[in-house]
Design a protein around this motif. Structure first.
Motif, PDB file in Angstrom:
ATOM      1  N   LEU A 113      27.503 -36.280 -45.083  1.00 43.26           N
ATOM      2  CA  LEU A 113      27.244 -37.166 -46.213  1.00 43.26           C
ATOM      3  C   LEU A 113      27.427 -38.643 -45.887  1.00 43.26           C
ATOM      4  O   LEU A 113      26.954 -39.500 -46.631  1.00 43.26           O
ATOM      5  N   THR A 114      28.111 -38.955 -44.791  1.00 43.83           N
ATOM      6  CA  THR A 114      28.375 -40.361 -44.489  1.00 43.83           C
ATOM      7  C   THR A 114      27.614 -40.889 -43.286  1.00 43.83           C
ATOM      8  O   THR A 114      27.484 -42.106 -43.131  1.00 43.83           O
ATOM      9  N   LEU A 115      27.110 -40.010 -42.420  1.00 44.21           N
ATOM     10  CA  LEU A 115      26.432 -40.460 -41.211  1.00 44.21           C
ATOM     11  C   LEU A 115      24.920 -40.302 -41.276  1.00 44.21           C
ATOM     12  O   LEU A 115      24.224 -40.672 -40.342  1.00 44.21           O
ATOM     13  N   ARG A 116      24.409 -39.762 -42.395  1.00 45.98           N
ATOM     14  CA  ARG A 116      22.972 -39.555 -42.515  1.00 45.98           C
ATOM     15  C   ARG A 116      22.605 -39.638 -43.988  1.00 45.98           C
ATOM     16  O   ARG A 116      23.410 -39.281 -44.846  1.00 45.98           O
ATOM     17  N   PRO A 117      21.383 -40.111 -44.291  1.00 47.69           N
ATOM     18  CA  PRO A 117      20.985 -40.166 -45.697  1.00 47.69           C
ATOM     19  C   PRO A 117      20.838 -38.762 -46.266  1.00 47.69           C
ATOM     20  O   PRO A 117      20.391 -37.840 -45.594  1.00 47.69           O
ATOM     21  N   VAL A 118      21.259 -38.592 -47.509  1.00 45.19           N
ATOM     22  CA  VAL A 118      21.183 -37.290 -48.177  1.00 45.19           C
ATOM     23  C   VAL A 118      19.958 -37.267 -49.076  1.00 45.19           C
ATOM     24  O   VAL A 118      19.749 -38.165 -49.886  1.00 45.19           O
ATOM     25  N   ARG A 119      19.155 -36.235 -48.902  1.00 44.45           N
ATOM     26  CA  ARG A 119      17.958 -36.088 -49.726  1.00 44.45           C
ATOM     27  C   ARG A 119      18.328 -35.329 -50.995  1.00 44.45           C
ATOM     28  O   ARG A 119      18.577 -34.136 -50.978  1.00 44.45           O
ATOM     29  N   GLY A 120      18.369 -36.052 -52.085  1.00 44.86           N
ATOM     30  CA  GLY A 120      18.735 -35.421 -53.350  1.00 44.86           C
ATOM     31  C   GLY A 120      19.522 -36.385 -54.202  1.00 44.86           C
ATOM     32  O   GLY A 120      20.035 -37.400 -53.737  1.00 44.86           O
ATOM     33  N   GLY A 121      19.598 -36.081 -55.506  1.00 39.10           N
ATOM     34  CA  GLY A 121      20.219 -37.003 -56.429  1.00 39.10           C
ATOM     35  C   GLY A 121      21.678 -36.774 -56.684  1.00 39.10           C
ATOM     36  O   GLY A 121      22.296 -37.511 -57.455  1.00 39.10           O
ATOM     37  N   ASP A 122      22.295 -35.756 -56.072  1.00 41.14           N
ATOM     38  CA  ASP A 122      23.678 -35.440 -56.390  1.00 41.14           C
ATOM     39  C   ASP A 122      24.630 -36.537 -55.955  1.00 41.14           C
ATOM     40  O   ASP A 122      25.564 -36.888 -56.681  1.00 41.14           O
ATOM     41  N   ALA A 123      24.428 -37.082 -54.750  1.00 46.42           N
ATOM     42  CA  ALA A 123      25.275 -38.179 -54.294  1.00 46.42           C
ATOM     43  C   ALA A 123      25.074 -39.398 -55.173  1.00 46.42           C
ATOM     44  O   ALA A 123      26.033 -40.110 -55.506  1.00 46.42           O
ATOM     45  N   ILE A 124      23.834 -39.642 -55.581  1.00 42.49           N
ATOM     46  CA  ILE A 124      23.546 -40.780 -56.455  1.00 42.49           C
ATOM     47  C   ILE A 124      24.233 -40.594 -57.801  1.00 42.49           C
ATOM     48  O   ILE A 124      24.714 -41.565 -58.402  1.00 42.49           O
ATOM     49  N   ALA A 125      24.319 -39.344 -58.279  1.00 36.68           N
ATOM     50  CA  ALA A 125      24.964 -39.082 -59.567  1.00 36.68           C
ATOM     51  C   ALA A 125      26.439 -39.448 -59.530  1.00 36.68           C
ATOM     52  O   ALA A 125      26.986 -39.972 -60.511  1.00 36.68           O
ATOM     53  N   VAL A 126      27.102 -39.191 -58.412  1.00 34.18           N
ATOM     54  CA  VAL A 126      28.521 -39.537 -58.280  1.00 34.18           C
ATOM     55  C   VAL A 126      28.687 -41.050 -58.301  1.00 34.18           C
ATOM     56  O   VAL A 126      29.559 -41.589 -59.004  1.00 34.18           O
ATOM     57  N   ILE A 127      27.851 -41.763 -57.540  1.00 33.29           N
ATOM     58  CA  ILE A 127      27.935 -43.223 -57.511  1.00 33.29           C
ATOM     59  C   ILE A 127      27.622 -43.802 -58.881  1.00 33.29           C
ATOM     60  O   ILE A 127      28.283 -44.741 -59.352  1.00 33.29           O
ATOM     61  N   GLU A 128      26.612 -43.251 -59.541  1.00 37.47           N
ATOM     62  CA  GLU A 128      26.245 -43.714 -60.885  1.00 37.47           C
ATOM     63  C   GLU A 128      27.405 -43.575 -61.851  1.00 37.47           C
ATOM     64  O   GLU A 128      27.712 -44.499 -62.623  1.00 37.47           O
ATOM     65  N   ARG A 129      28.094 -42.419 -61.812  1.00 36.33           N
ATOM     66  CA  ARG A 129      29.216 -42.215 -62.722  1.00 36.33           C
ATOM     67  C   ARG A 129      30.331 -43.221 -62.441  1.00 36.33           C
ATOM     68  O   ARG A 129      30.918 -43.779 -63.360  1.00 36.33           O
ATOM     69  N   MET A 130      30.634 -43.439 -61.170  1.00 39.05           N
ATOM     70  CA  MET A 130      31.693 -44.379 -60.827  1.00 39.05           C
ATOM     71  C   MET A 130      31.355 -45.794 -61.303  1.00 39.05           C
ATOM     72  O   MET A 130      32.194 -46.484 -61.902  1.00 39.05           O
ATOM     73  N   LEU A 131      30.124 -46.237 -61.050  1.00 43.17           N
ATOM     74  CA  LEU A 131      29.738 -47.584 -61.463  1.00 43.17           C
ATOM     75  C   LEU A 131      29.761 -47.727 -62.978  1.00 43.17           C
ATOM     76  O   LEU A 131      30.221 -48.757 -63.512  1.00 43.17           O
ATOM     77  N   ALA A 132      29.283 -46.711 -63.694  1.00 39.90           N
ATOM     78  CA  ALA A 132      29.283 -46.771 -65.156  1.00 39.90           C
ATOM     79  C   ALA A 132      30.707 -46.863 -65.701  1.00 39.90           C
ATOM     80  O   ALA A 132      30.987 -47.624 -66.635  1.00 39.90           O
ATOM     81  N   LEU A 133      31.620 -46.099 -65.105  1.00 36.00           N
ATOM     82  CA  LEU A 133      33.009 -46.123 -65.566  1.00 36.00           C
ATOM     83  C   LEU A 133      33.655 -47.474 -65.270  1.00 36.00           C
ATOM     84  O   LEU A 133      34.443 -47.992 -66.079  1.00 36.00           O
TER      85      LEU A 133
END
Length: 231
Positions: A113-133
């Motif tokens: 998850l940290t050394l290569r781009p992840v294809r999919g929205g799950d990682a984006i969902a975690v970042i989105e939740r953190m930024l919104a909070l």
């Protein structure tokens, strides 16, 4: 008398028609967590499954596709708390703990998850939740972005530290060597280390508790004080 030849144990084969994507990914997670991403091969995966290598290629084109599928599967194990709580700081703490738990329970998640781009929205969902909070907590947009990066850096770094420490401490002699090293330090040169040696040895025990101690301190220092709370 003829010399009997040693009997070679047969490699256990998977039952016919039992192979499927979920079973392949289960085996891939096991191998990646145990041996690391550098040692992962399609042949090793096939041996773990008890099938021919080409059978795995019937479901996945190669290692990269399996890596992507495993990354998404592991991301799905993060249990995000219910949204809309009255205290965004507590909700943010739960999100960070979920990410930390993923990385410590599955060491393969770190490189995947940290050394290569992840294809999919799950990682984006975690970042989105953190930024919104963080925005809900009262931070400006630029502050929210910087704090989100800082929290992820601390979470990933803590997970990596504790994974490596746990591996080192599997050798019981390691802890004894650390204690012996501390015992031989000259107090006049390292007064703080010598004085706090017992506390340092105790602090090495529970990596999760240590992570949460630092996380709570970061959240108190980085988030605006909420009305009705005291410093």
């Amino acid at each position: 008398m003829p010399v009997s030849q040693p009997v070679r144990p047969e490699r256990r084969r998977a039952p016919r028609n039992s192979l499927n994507p979920d079973r392949i990914l289960d085996a891939a997670v096991t191998l990646l967590d145990r041996d690391g991403i550098e040692s992962f091969t399609m042949r090793a995966l096939a041996e773990q499954l008890g099938v021919a290598t080409m059978a795995v290629y019937s479901y996945f084109k190669g290692k990269d596709e399996i890596h992507d599928a495993v990354a998404l599967r592991l991301l799905n194990t993060i249990e995000l708390p219910p949204s809309g709580s009255a205290d965004p700081g507590c909700e943010l703490r739960d999100v960070c703990r979920g990410v930390y738990r993923l990385f410590t329970e599955h060491p393969s998640a770190l490189p995947l998850l940290t050394l290569r781009p992840v294809r999919g929205g799950d990682a984006i969902a975690v970042i989105e939740r953190m930024l919104a909070l963080l925005c809900r907590s009262g931070l400006r947009p630029d502050e929210a972005a910087r704090v989100q990066v800082a929290l992820m850096q601390y979470t990933v770094g803590s997970a990596l530290w504790n994974i490596r420490r746990a591996r080192a401490l599997r050798d019981e002699s390691v802890r004894d060597r650390v204690r012996a090293k501390l015992d031989t330090l000259p107090a006049e040169r390292y007064p703080a280390l010598v004085a706090l040696a017992p506390e340092l040895m105790c602090a090495k025990g529970d990596g999760t508790a240590q992570y949460e101690l630092g996380l709570d301190a970061m959240l108190r220092g980085l988030l605006p004080e909420r009305p009705g709370t005291t410093a």
